[in-house]
Design a protein around this motif. Sequence first.
Motif, PDB file in Angstrom:
ATOM      1  N   LEU A  47       4.969  -4.248   3.363  1.00 22.90           N
ATOM      2  CA  LEU A  47       6.058  -3.304   3.586  1.00 22.90           C
ATOM      3  C   LEU A  47       6.233  -2.442   2.348  1.00 22.90           C
ATOM      4  O   LEU A  47       6.391  -2.959   1.239  1.00 22.90           O
ATOM      5  CB  LEU A  47       7.363  -4.055   3.888  1.00 22.90           C
ATOM      6  CG  LEU A  47       8.636  -3.203   4.019  1.00 22.90           C
ATOM      7  CD1 LEU A  47       8.512  -2.226   5.188  1.00 22.90           C
ATOM      8  CD2 LEU A  47       9.850  -4.108   4.185  1.00 22.90           C
ATOM      9  N   MET A  48       6.173  -1.108   2.534  1.00 22.48           N
ATOM     10  CA  MET A  48       6.428  -0.169   1.448  1.00 22.48           C
ATOM     11  C   MET A  48       7.796   0.459   1.666  1.00 22.48           C
ATOM     12  O   MET A  48       8.092   0.992   2.742  1.00 22.48           O
ATOM     13  CB  MET A  48       5.362   0.929   1.397  1.00 22.48           C
ATOM     14  CG  MET A  48       5.560   1.902   0.238  1.00 22.48           C
ATOM     15  SD  MET A  48       4.324   3.219   0.182  1.00 22.48           S
ATOM     16  CE  MET A  48       4.847   4.238   1.576  1.00 22.48           C
ATOM     17  N   LEU A  49       8.624   0.406   0.635  1.00 23.29           N
ATOM     18  CA  LEU A  49       9.978   0.972   0.710  1.00 23.29           C
ATOM     19  C   LEU A  49      10.111   2.047  -0.368  1.00 23.29           C
ATOM     20  O   LEU A  49      10.404   1.744  -1.527  1.00 23.29           O
ATOM     21  CB  LEU A  49      11.042  -0.119   0.509  1.00 23.29           C
ATOM     22  CG  LEU A  49      10.957  -1.312   1.480  1.00 23.29           C
ATOM     23  CD1 LEU A  49      10.351  -2.513   0.760  1.00 23.29           C
ATOM     24  CD2 LEU A  49      12.319  -1.657   2.049  1.00 23.29           C
ATOM     25  N   PRO A  50       9.881   3.306  -0.023  1.00 25.77           N
ATOM     26  CA  PRO A  50       9.925   4.378  -1.025  1.00 25.77           C
ATOM     27  C   PRO A  50      11.359   4.610  -1.523  1.00 25.77           C
ATOM     28  O   PRO A  50      12.333   4.394  -0.797  1.00 25.77           O
ATOM     29  CB  PRO A  50       9.402   5.598  -0.265  1.00 25.77           C
ATOM     30  CG  PRO A  50       8.777   5.069   0.982  1.00 25.77           C
ATOM     31  CD  PRO A  50       9.509   3.803   1.297  1.00 25.77           C
ATOM     32  N   THR A  51      11.437   5.104  -2.755  1.00 24.33           N
ATOM     33  CA  THR A  51      12.717   5.443  -3.390  1.00 24.33           C
ATOM     34  C   THR A  51      13.778   4.378  -3.105  1.00 24.33           C
ATOM     35  O   THR A  51      14.863   4.666  -2.618  1.00 24.33           O
ATOM     36  CB  THR A  51      13.209   6.827  -2.905  1.00 24.33           C
ATOM     37  OG1 THR A  51      13.393   6.786  -1.483  1.00 24.33           O
ATOM     38  CG2 THR A  51      12.223   7.917  -3.260  1.00 24.33           C
ATOM     39  N   THR A  52      13.420   3.136  -3.406  1.00 30.93           N
ATOM     40  CA  THR A  52      14.302   1.996  -3.114  1.00 30.93           C
ATOM     41  C   THR A  52      14.364   1.083  -4.328  1.00 30.93           C
ATOM     42  O   THR A  52      13.329   0.749  -4.917  1.00 30.93           O
ATOM     43  CB  THR A  52      13.776   1.211  -1.907  1.00 30.93           C
ATOM     44  OG1 THR A  52      13.667   2.092  -0.777  1.00 30.93           O
ATOM     45  CG2 THR A  52      14.713   0.066  -1.546  1.00 30.93           C
TER      46      THR A  52
END
Length: 366
Positions: free
Chosen positions: A291-296
């Motif tokens: 799972l990639m969670l950008p700007t997190t």
Amino acid sequence: MIDRARLGKLLMGTDPRVRRMVAYWAATGVIYVLMIALMQVAVQVGLADRRAVAMLTAYGVCGVLAFAVLVRASAVLGISPWILSVLQGLFAVSCNIWLYTVSGPLREASLITLLVVVTFCTFSLRPRQTMLLSAVSIAGMGIAMWFGVSRDAAHYPPMVEALTFAFASVGLIAITLLTGQMNTLRARLKNQKEELLVALATIRTLATRDELTSLANRRHMNDVLADEERRQKSAGATCIALIDIDFFKDINDRFGHAQGDAVLREFAAAALGALRGSDMLARWGGEEFLLMLPTTQLAEATQVLARMAGAVAAMRLPEVELGRPVTFSAGVTARAAGEPFAETINRADKALYRAKAEGRNRVVTV
């Protein structure tokens, strides 16, 4: 000073299809202008009647301008392109038949343009419509020749007119048949192009999507991470989580691989429903997901994973009676500024193993 861009929009419109039709009709208008110029030369050398040519010229100019307005306003008026093509073809045929009657000794040469009209119309008409246009052309040509013979047999010899009619009719019929075959080939090529586009879209999907879960596959996720790595060297925090379904081997052993696949599909659907629009989930391998969670930030990432765990635990699988909810273990970490994603994933992987070692059904952050 005239604004050329505004003038171009006024004359051509903004709809690409209308602009293309206006451009085609402008090219047709050039042909009409050339024919008018040639007839003026015939008048000057005494081969055509000035008054008759003037009337035909006025008819042609008015028709060209009228169709220019119709083509430009076709979208507003709701006129289909094929209807415009039929009307334009009939107008061109009428001009050619009239031209035949006023061309004097040049009248046989005017029949060449009649063949051009039918050929040109085949690019926008269906075979039956082209056949109808050819039939109208042959009938109009026959009426014009009969009229010339009945009015002035000395200048319109019956046998010459009959043979001219026969030659022109054979030519029109041959062109109609050939263009019908061309339309068939064009339709076949169009269908093949559409099939190729569908096949290309399918191949692209298979290359980027996991067939079982419809999530991004590992290859595509690696490409996305590489792009993200190039795009953002240091701006914005990105979190990476590695997720593993707990005791998945037990599910396969007890219920079979078909039911195991069902669990994977339901897991993917439940997980996606808990994610944000910017998050991206990929099947990393077997029962493992990335799972990639950008700007997190890391704290927010754990909240997303907790929401995801609740959605997964709420899954209902009648065929798989585990006696407990489906759970997962996860390791999540934040990418350091300028850090290769490979190192971030490696750190998340170590956190995942810690989550498993500590009893599963938990999220470990690094």
